[in-house]
Write a protein that holds these residues in place. Structure first.
Motif, mmCIF file in Angstrom:
data_model
loop_
_atom_site.group_PDB
_atom_site.id
_atom_site.type_symbol
_atom_site.label_atom_id
_atom_site.label_comp_id
_atom_site.label_asym_id
_atom_site.label_seq_id
_atom_site.Cartn_x
_atom_site.Cartn_y
_atom_site.Cartn_z
ATOM 1 N N LEU A 132 0.833 -1.206 0.000
ATOM 2 C CA LEU A 132 0.000 0.000 0.000
ATOM 3 C C LEU A 132 0.864 1.251 0.000
ATOM 4 N N LEU A 133 1.878 1.293 0.883
ATOM 5 C CA LEU A 133 2.776 2.442 0.934
ATOM 6 C C LEU A 133 3.608 2.557 -0.338
ATOM 7 N N GLY A 134 3.992 1.428 -0.912
ATOM 8 C CA GLY A 134 4.647 1.421 -2.215
ATOM 9 C C GLY A 134 6.043 1.975 -2.264
ATOM 10 N N LEU A 135 6.820 1.853 -1.184
ATOM 11 C CA LEU A 135 8.194 2.343 -1.217
ATOM 12 C C LEU A 135 8.995 1.560 -2.252
ATOM 13 N N PRO A 136 9.991 2.183 -2.870
ATOM 14 C CA PRO A 136 10.670 1.571 -4.025
ATOM 15 C C PRO A 136 11.311 0.209 -3.760
ATOM 16 N N LEU A 137 11.848 0.013 -2.546
ATOM 17 C CA LEU A 137 12.582 -1.222 -2.284
ATOM 18 C C LEU A 137 12.220 -1.738 -0.885
ATOM 19 N N ARG A 138 12.104 -3.064 -0.784
ATOM 20 C CA ARG A 138 11.758 -3.682 0.502
ATOM 21 C C ARG A 138 12.757 -4.778 0.844
ATOM 22 N N LEU A 139 13.252 -4.739 2.069
ATOM 23 C CA LEU A 139 14.146 -5.774 2.579
ATOM 24 C C LEU A 139 13.429 -6.453 3.734
ATOM 25 N N THR A 140 13.221 -7.768 3.608
ATOM 26 C CA THR A 140 12.489 -8.521 4.629
ATOM 27 C C THR A 140 13.461 -9.375 5.446
ATOM 28 N N ILE A 141 13.371 -9.228 6.777
ATOM 29 C CA ILE A 141 14.271 -9.964 7.679
ATOM 30 C C ILE A 141 13.423 -10.794 8.637
ATOM 31 N N GLY A 142 13.653 -12.115 8.606
ATOM 32 C CA GLY A 142 12.907 -13.029 9.474
ATOM 33 C C GLY A 142 13.801 -14.123 10.026
ATOM 34 N N GLU A 143 13.288 -14.814 11.007
ATOM 35 C CA GLU A 143 14.083 -15.861 11.678
ATOM 36 C C GLU A 143 14.444 -16.988 10.710
ATOM 37 N N ARG A 144 13.493 -17.406 9.857
ATOM 38 C CA ARG A 144 13.782 -18.520 8.945
ATOM 39 C C ARG A 144 14.873 -18.153 7.959
ATOM 40 N N GLY A 145 14.797 -16.951 7.413
ATOM 41 C CA GLY A 145 15.823 -16.527 6.467
ATOM 42 C C GLY A 145 17.177 -16.411 7.127
ATOM 43 N N LEU A 146 17.205 -15.855 8.314
ATOM 44 C CA LEU A 146 18.486 -15.688 9.002
ATOM 45 C C LEU A 146 19.101 -17.030 9.347
ATOM 46 N N ALA A 147 18.254 -18.036 9.568
ATOM 47 C CA ALA A 147 18.782 -19.378 9.848
ATOM 48 C C ALA A 147 19.581 -19.900 8.660
ATOM 49 N N VAL A 192 18.534 -12.733 3.751
ATOM 50 C CA VAL A 192 17.388 -11.820 3.851
ATOM 51 C C VAL A 192 16.790 -11.731 2.453
ATOM 52 N N GLU A 193 15.564 -11.193 2.358
ATOM 53 C CA GLU A 193 14.875 -11.137 1.061
ATOM 54 C C GLU A 193 14.756 -9.689 0.579
ATOM 55 N N LEU A 194 15.131 -9.481 -0.679
ATOM 56 C CA LEU A 194 15.126 -8.142 -1.277
ATOM 57 C C LEU A 194 14.147 -8.114 -2.446
ATOM 58 N N LYS A 195 13.338 -7.070 -2.524
ATOM 59 C CA LYS A 195 12.319 -6.981 -3.583
ATOM 60 C C LYS A 195 12.011 -5.522 -3.892
ATOM 61 N N ALA A 196 12.088 -5.186 -5.171
ATOM 62 C CA ALA A 196 11.622 -3.868 -5.608
ATOM 63 C C ALA A 196 10.102 -3.892 -5.647
ATOM 64 N N ARG A 197 9.479 -2.728 -5.483
ATOM 65 C CA ARG A 197 8.002 -2.670 -5.459
ATOM 66 C C ARG A 197 7.401 -3.223 -6.740
ATOM 67 N N THR A 198 8.102 -3.071 -7.849
ATOM 68 C CA THR A 198 7.574 -3.533 -9.138
ATOM 69 C C THR A 198 7.956 -4.964 -9.475
ATOM 70 N N ASP A 199 8.791 -5.599 -8.632
ATOM 71 C CA ASP A 199 9.183 -6.993 -8.892
ATOM 72 C C ASP A 199 8.093 -7.950 -8.417
ATOM 73 N N LYS A 200 8.025 -9.087 -9.081
ATOM 74 C CA LYS A 200 7.052 -10.102 -8.690
ATOM 75 C C LYS A 200 7.569 -10.955 -7.544
ATOM 76 N N ASP A 201 8.846 -11.298 -7.575
ATOM 77 C CA ASP A 201 9.405 -12.218 -6.585
ATOM 78 C C ASP A 201 10.533 -11.573 -5.783
ATOM 79 N N PHE A 202 10.791 -12.156 -4.607
ATOM 80 C CA PHE A 202 11.899 -11.733 -3.766
ATOM 81 C C PHE A 202 13.205 -12.339 -4.273
ATOM 82 N N GLU A 203 14.312 -11.672 -3.943
ATOM 83 C CA GLU A 203 15.648 -12.184 -4.232
ATOM 84 C C GLU A 203 16.337 -12.474 -2.897
ATOM 85 N N ALA A 204 16.818 -13.700 -2.756
ATOM 86 C CA ALA A 204 17.538 -14.067 -1.535
ATOM 87 C C ALA A 204 18.942 -13.477 -1.590
#
Length: 570
Positions: free
Chosen positions: A518-533, A537-549
């Motif tokens: 909804l906010l639509g910021l250009p880039l999103r970095l997602t940090i979670g326990e499973r990924g850190l294990a 971390v997961e990186l995704k541009a607002r216009t991308d369909k999928d995350f990049e590890a």
């Protein structure tokens, strides 16, 4: 900045009073809140984006050589009386009375104010050219405020005013501002088109509007399909190149009864003909004398064009029409009229037409324009329509809707003469300065970005005006390891000049992801326990369909590279 420390009141539901998508999204994303009709509060995210738009405007105005000033928003009425606009703009002005019983105006624009200032400070050709601009709140008493920031009673505007020694020099100033506007809107991530426009109450010789094409736009634009031409509807020039010779072209005029058929559509239906075969005869009064204006039955008069040919022309009252034609309204025709007859150029070559007979319930068929009428002048007074031939004779006009975000005018000497902004030339002779004025709706531009850049999930911000460039979404804020990695990355990137918002709220991941879209910021970095294990971390541009590890150790570098690439793209 942490989300938990900011006022970002997102909404799940669309407010009922928000009619267009950009207004809906600004409310849902917590950028603005309504105070009253045409009045809005800017919340923290809205202010951040607004400041970025203002910074772009300032940088490009400074680059073009303009000097920033700040003028009062409240004006004495006397200065508006000098230009004559105290009366012509009275319906759109807010007026107040001070305790000394003096009438004041809340400024809808500042031509009079800057010209008065220049009249006191600029006296010699050696001080010209000069250009002054400000970013300030304006006030207009809109009849129907709507569409959020698009049409408000109070709004933020950048207005600039140039002063030159000659029309040729003024053209150079105009070109600098025009080019600056192109850069401003491009940097804001907007696809803006410059269209020919009418000067309206501003006066002057010519102007261009910068329009943002969008389906919800209030303004109609006619653009050539070959890209050669664009203008707003009031200014547009087009030519209908359909043949104007109809059955009966070689026959003599003949009366035909048309009882109770005083409207074009009624006559066309009764006689089973096209509306364009009919000649519409309109009686106007100009200079206190009646004149006739002819155009095809399927066309309407462009009042702006007409008033340039016949200043002050107004449609005649039924009594005047009866006196001039001898018939009721709806049955006027040019045959036998003893008044000036102005014919729209689209009627050239008309044969076999149908027109009023100047007798109630009677029309004439087999009408030959040049054979049967004394023509005063062929003129361009009809509104252009989609499908018309473009001015270059090659392209076809296509209608689009748009929102005006900027307007540039060549004013000439209208205001400098009225307010005494004169300069002495090298021979000591006094001349009025030649002016231009240039406006950008700053707050409207902010909403136009959202109107043009969104999807079903929310806003898609261009990085240049996004409230933040990066959103770090922490899926497990209670986990110290997750929060420490998020804080470390945030600190590194902020030191490199990246605007970072960290979502540290204790909410479900799905809720956070929806807010992020909804906010639509250009880039999103997602940090979670499973990924850190897994060390990721997961990186995704607002216009991308999928995350990049991305490996945790490389996350800050990777984000900065992407942010840099996004910035450079604009």
């Amino acid at each position: 900045m942490r989300w938990s420390q900011l006022l970002i009141p997102t909404l799940k539901e669309t407010p009922q009073d928000a009619e267009i998508i950009s207004h809906q999204l600004m409310l849902r994303a917590g950028l603005i809140r309504r105070l009253g009709s045409g009045l809005y509060n800017y919340l923290p995210l809205g202010v951040r984006s607004l400041r970025k738009v203002q910074n772009i405007v300032r940088e490009e105005m400074d680059r073009a050589g303009a000097q920033e000033v700040l003028m009062p928003a409240m004006h004495p009425k006397e200065i508006w009386e000098k230009s004559g606009r105290y009366e012509t703009l009275k319906n759109g002005m807010f007026r107040v009375i001070d305790r000394q019983n003096r009438e004041m105006v809340l400024g809808p624009t500042h031509e009079e104010i800057i010209t008065d200032l220049v009249s006191r400070e600029i006296t010699s050709y050696k001080q010209l050219p000069c250009n002054f601009y400000q970013i300030q709140t304006k006030y207009r008493d809109e009849i129907r405020p709507r569409f959020g920031l698009m049409r408000c009673k109070e709004f933020i505007m950048k207005d600039a005013y140039s002063f030159d020694v000659s029309s040729e020099a003024a053209d150079e100033s105009y070109k600098k501002m025009y080019d600056a506007y192109v850069r401003i809107f491009k940097r804001c991530g907007l696809h803006a088109m410059a269209v020919d426009a009418d000067t309206g109450d501003m006066g002057g010789s010519s102007s261009h509007e910068f329009m943002i094409p969008c389906e919800a736009g209030e303004d109609a634009i006619l653009e050539a399909d070959d890209g050669s031409y664009a203008a707003n509807l009031e200014r547009a020039e087009g030519f209908c190149d359909l043949p104007m010779e109809f059955p009966g072209a070689e026959l003599a005029l003949e009366k035909v009864e048309t009882p109770n058929a005083g409207k074009i559509e009624d006559v066309a239906k009764l006689l089973e003909i096209e509306t364009r075969q009919l000649v519409k005869t309109l009686i106007y009064v100009a200079d206190e004398k009646p004149v006739a204006v002819l155009l095809p039955g399927n066309r309407d008069v462009n009042d702006i064009k007409l008033n340039k040919i016949l200043p002050g022309a107004e449609l005649a009252d039924p009594e005047v029409i009866q006196k001039v034609t001898g018939a009721d309204v709806g049955f006027a025709g040019p045959v036998g009229l003893e008044i000036p007859i102005y014919v729209d150029r689209s009627l050239k070559g008309l044969k076999g037409g149908v027109t009023g007979a100047n007798e109630t319930d009677i029309h004439l068929k087999n009408f030959d324009l040049e054979r049967d009428t004394g023509i005063t002048e062929f003129v361009d007074v009809a509104l252009a329509y989609a499908g018309d031939l473009a001015p270059n004779g090659k392209g076809r006009l296509v209608e689009k809707r748009g929102v005006e975000v900027g307007h540039v005018f060549k004013l000439g000497t209208k205001y400098s003469e009225a307010l005494g902004a004169n300069f002495l030339d090298e021979n000591g002779k006094s001349h009025p300065a030649v002016m231009g004025c240039y406006g950008i709706g700053v707050s409207r531009t902010l909403q136009a970005v959202i109107e043009q850049s969104n999807d079903k999930f929310g806003i898609i911000w261009p990085i240049s005006v996004a409230p933040f460039e990066l959103l770090i979404t922490v899926l497990s804020p209670k986990d110290e390891v997750c929060m420490q990695h998020a804080q470390d990355i945030k600190t590194i990137l902020e030191a490199q000049g990246v605007d970072v918002l960290m979502d540290d709220r204790i909410e479900r991941p799905g809720f956070k992801f929806k807010d992020a879209d909804l906010l639509g910021l250009p880039l999103r970095l997602t940090i979670g326990e499973r990924g850190l294990a897994k060390g990721e971390v997961e990186l995704k541009a607002r216009t991308d369909k999928d995350f990049e590890a991305v490996p945790v150790a490389e996350a800050a570098v990777k984000v900065f590279e992407k942010i840099t690439a996004m910035r450079e793209a604009l």
